[in-house]
Motif scaffolding. Sequence first.
Motif, mmCIF file in Angstrom:
data_model
loop_
_atom_site.group_PDB
_atom_site.id
_atom_site.type_symbol
_atom_site.label_atom_id
_atom_site.label_comp_id
_atom_site.label_asym_id
_atom_site.label_seq_id
_atom_site.Cartn_x
_atom_site.Cartn_y
_atom_site.Cartn_z
ATOM 1 N N LYS A 73 33.408 28.984 -5.560
ATOM 2 C CA LYS A 73 31.991 29.207 -5.837
ATOM 3 C C LYS A 73 31.439 30.476 -5.186
ATOM 4 C CE LYS A 73 31.176 24.195 -6.025
ATOM 5 N NZ LYS A 73 30.362 23.071 -5.491
ATOM 6 N N ASP A 74 32.215 31.103 -4.303
ATOM 7 C CA ASP A 74 31.673 32.217 -3.524
ATOM 8 C C ASP A 74 32.451 33.517 -3.732
ATOM 9 O OD1 ASP A 74 33.994 31.392 -2.327
ATOM 10 O OD2 ASP A 74 33.171 31.261 -0.297
ATOM 11 N N ALA A 75 33.106 33.665 -4.880
ATOM 12 C CA ALA A 75 33.882 34.880 -5.131
ATOM 13 C C ALA A 75 32.985 35.999 -5.645
ATOM 14 C CB ALA A 75 34.995 34.601 -6.134
ATOM 15 N N LYS A 76 33.434 37.214 -5.444
ATOM 16 C CA LYS A 76 32.793 38.373 -6.058
ATOM 17 C C LYS A 76 33.589 38.702 -7.309
ATOM 18 C CE LYS A 76 31.452 43.198 -5.335
ATOM 19 N NZ LYS A 76 31.462 44.355 -4.402
ATOM 20 N N VAL A 77 32.976 38.505 -8.475
ATOM 21 C CA VAL A 77 33.669 38.675 -9.748
ATOM 22 C C VAL A 77 33.039 39.856 -10.485
ATOM 23 C CG1 VAL A 77 34.323 37.587 -11.925
ATOM 24 C CG2 VAL A 77 34.160 36.209 -9.841
ATOM 25 N N THR A 78 33.865 40.836 -10.814
ATOM 26 C CA THR A 78 33.370 42.065 -11.425
ATOM 27 C C THR A 78 34.144 42.368 -12.701
ATOM 28 O OG1 THR A 78 32.846 42.947 -9.231
ATOM 29 C CG2 THR A 78 32.902 44.514 -11.045
ATOM 30 N N GLN A 87 28.528 42.699 -12.253
ATOM 31 C CA GLN A 87 28.966 41.591 -11.414
ATOM 32 C C GLN A 87 28.502 40.275 -12.014
ATOM 33 O OE1 GLN A 87 28.431 42.063 -7.197
ATOM 34 N NE2 GLN A 87 28.477 39.861 -6.795
ATOM 35 N N LEU A 88 29.430 39.341 -12.144
ATOM 36 C CA LEU A 88 29.122 38.044 -12.711
ATOM 37 C C LEU A 88 28.630 37.110 -11.614
ATOM 38 C CD1 LEU A 88 31.198 39.437 -14.693
ATOM 39 C CD2 LEU A 88 31.826 37.139 -15.419
ATOM 40 N N THR A 89 27.666 36.254 -11.933
ATOM 41 C CA THR A 89 27.112 35.317 -10.959
ATOM 42 C C THR A 89 27.589 33.901 -11.258
ATOM 43 O OG1 THR A 89 25.103 35.060 -12.306
ATOM 44 C CG2 THR A 89 25.071 36.731 -10.569
ATOM 45 N N TYR A 90 27.667 33.087 -10.218
ATOM 46 C CA TYR A 90 28.199 31.733 -10.370
ATOM 47 C C TYR A 90 27.161 30.800 -10.995
ATOM 48 C CZ TYR A 90 30.314 27.235 -9.283
ATOM 49 O OH TYR A 90 30.849 25.973 -9.372
ATOM 50 N N ASN A 91 27.592 30.046 -12.003
ATOM 51 C CA ASN A 91 26.761 29.043 -12.659
ATOM 52 C C ASN A 91 27.245 27.667 -12.204
ATOM 53 O OD1 ASN A 91 25.867 27.034 -14.547
ATOM 54 N ND2 ASN A 91 25.428 28.633 -16.053
ATOM 55 N N GLY A 92 26.476 27.030 -11.311
ATOM 56 C CA GLY A 92 26.914 25.757 -10.743
ATOM 57 C C GLY A 92 26.938 24.618 -11.743
ATOM 58 N N LYS A 93 26.124 24.701 -12.784
ATOM 59 C CA LYS A 93 26.086 23.634 -13.787
ATOM 60 C C LYS A 93 27.378 23.592 -14.592
ATOM 61 C CE LYS A 93 23.386 21.940 -17.729
ATOM 62 N NZ LYS A 93 22.189 22.148 -18.581
ATOM 63 N N ASN A 94 27.896 24.767 -14.947
ATOM 64 C CA ASN A 94 29.100 24.838 -15.783
ATOM 65 C C ASN A 94 30.355 25.253 -15.015
ATOM 66 O OD1 ASN A 94 27.701 24.261 -18.300
ATOM 67 N ND2 ASN A 94 26.799 26.296 -18.110
ATOM 68 N N ASP A 95 30.196 25.539 -13.727
ATOM 69 C CA ASP A 95 31.338 25.921 -12.875
ATOM 70 C C ASP A 95 32.075 27.147 -13.401
ATOM 71 O OD1 ASP A 95 30.985 23.953 -10.912
ATOM 72 O OD2 ASP A 95 32.018 22.454 -12.127
ATOM 73 N N TYR A 96 31.319 28.151 -13.835
ATOM 74 C CA TYR A 96 31.949 29.417 -14.170
ATOM 75 C C TYR A 96 31.029 30.575 -13.775
ATOM 76 C CZ TYR A 96 29.211 29.078 -18.599
ATOM 77 O OH TYR A 96 28.216 28.945 -19.541
ATOM 78 N N TYR A 97 31.614 31.774 -13.731
ATOM 79 C CA TYR A 97 30.860 32.981 -13.435
ATOM 80 C C TYR A 97 30.408 33.599 -14.758
ATOM 81 C CZ TYR A 97 32.525 32.549 -8.649
ATOM 82 O OH TYR A 97 32.783 32.092 -7.376
ATOM 83 N N GLN A 98 29.186 34.093 -14.796
ATOM 84 C CA GLN A 98 28.649 34.546 -16.070
ATOM 85 C C GLN A 98 27.834 35.827 -15.929
ATOM 86 O OE1 GLN A 98 26.094 31.138 -17.097
ATOM 87 N NE2 GLN A 98 24.312 32.422 -16.683
ATOM 88 N N ALA A 99 27.641 36.489 -17.074
ATOM 89 C CA ALA A 99 26.798 37.674 -17.159
ATOM 90 C C ALA A 99 26.265 37.766 -18.578
ATOM 91 C CB ALA A 99 27.576 38.933 -16.780
ATOM 92 N N ASP A 100 25.178 38.500 -18.747
ATOM 93 C CA ASP A 100 24.546 38.673 -20.042
ATOM 94 C C ASP A 100 25.245 39.807 -20.797
ATOM 95 O OD1 ASP A 100 22.936 38.993 -22.237
ATOM 96 O OD2 ASP A 100 21.052 39.158 -21.096
ATOM 97 N N PRO A 101 25.856 39.535 -21.958
ATOM 98 C CA PRO A 101 26.534 40.592 -22.706
ATOM 99 C C PRO A 101 25.588 41.681 -23.214
ATOM 100 C CG PRO A 101 26.435 38.579 -24.000
ATOM 101 C CD PRO A 101 25.969 38.234 -22.629
#
Length: 311
Positions: A73-78, A87-101
């Motif tokens: 939950k605390d990774a830096k994902v780019t 940089q993608l942010t963590y979505n706790g509801k779906n358990d994935y990192y996300q960004a707006d395309p």
Amino acid sequence: MKRIYVVSLLITLLATGCQNMRQEIEPASLSQVAKKLVIIGFISPQDTVLAVKVNITRPVGDPNYTSNFGIVKDAKVTLAAGSRSIQLTYNGKNDYYQADPKKFPIRAGETYQLTAQTPDGLKASGVCTVPQSARLQRIRLDSAEGSNQQKQYFVRYYWQDAPVTTNYYQTTGVFTYAKSCPTCKAEAGTRPKPETAPVLFESLGTLTTLLSDQTSDGKMLESYRGFLNQNTATQTVSDKVSFVNLYDKATVKASLLNVDEAYYKYHQALELQKKSDGNPFAEPVLLPTTIDGGLGCFAGYNQSTVLVTFK
């Protein structure tokens, strides 16, 4: 006496062999295996959200193995492409990192690098190039007689393959239908509501959505048979019972994915795993990885979609 001695010797050897095997799979040694990040991400120009799963491997000896799913939950994902990055942010509801395309459009032909790093120093990355789109040119409705003289309705997709390079594809579809009801009244609310079901693609009796052009490079390609809802699209063969008689409305949202090789091989391995699931005699299927410094798959695809109305 010699026979007793021989038997005793065999028992001793077998016991020694079992002891050696026990030492080779000692659970304590499994917990010493270095942990790795597991990254799963597939990107396309049609994405409504950029989503990436980041997990961590867990030793079998972990006492919390059944409850600890290794979610990070605390990774830096780019995600980066050339001089662009986000940089993608963590979505706790779906358990994935996300960004707006919309802030980071995915483009055909571009190469992307995905990197994930945790605060304790674990790091992994993957690279992929998004393929060009392959346009669906025709969707044909057909039928075949199955067992017990039953008619099964299916669709086939047709498209032109790009020559010279090896291309990989995946076919998907959604069948939307409203059952025919001659006795229903025409007033609103009294007719059957539309229902949906996936189109089930099948080859030689096995469900599969993947295919390549390795034997048909540059030619017009066709999908496997994509069967429609088996509960309603299977009827006893009769001139009076046809596709038109079965439905008041019937549409197929047909999608063709032009995928890269990593996507193809990863999902092919997943299909093989499903086929062997529950079979104790099946050989284990290893999932291929494209992640440097970790495990998983980062791949690209390009999708074209056509909505076809049959009724």
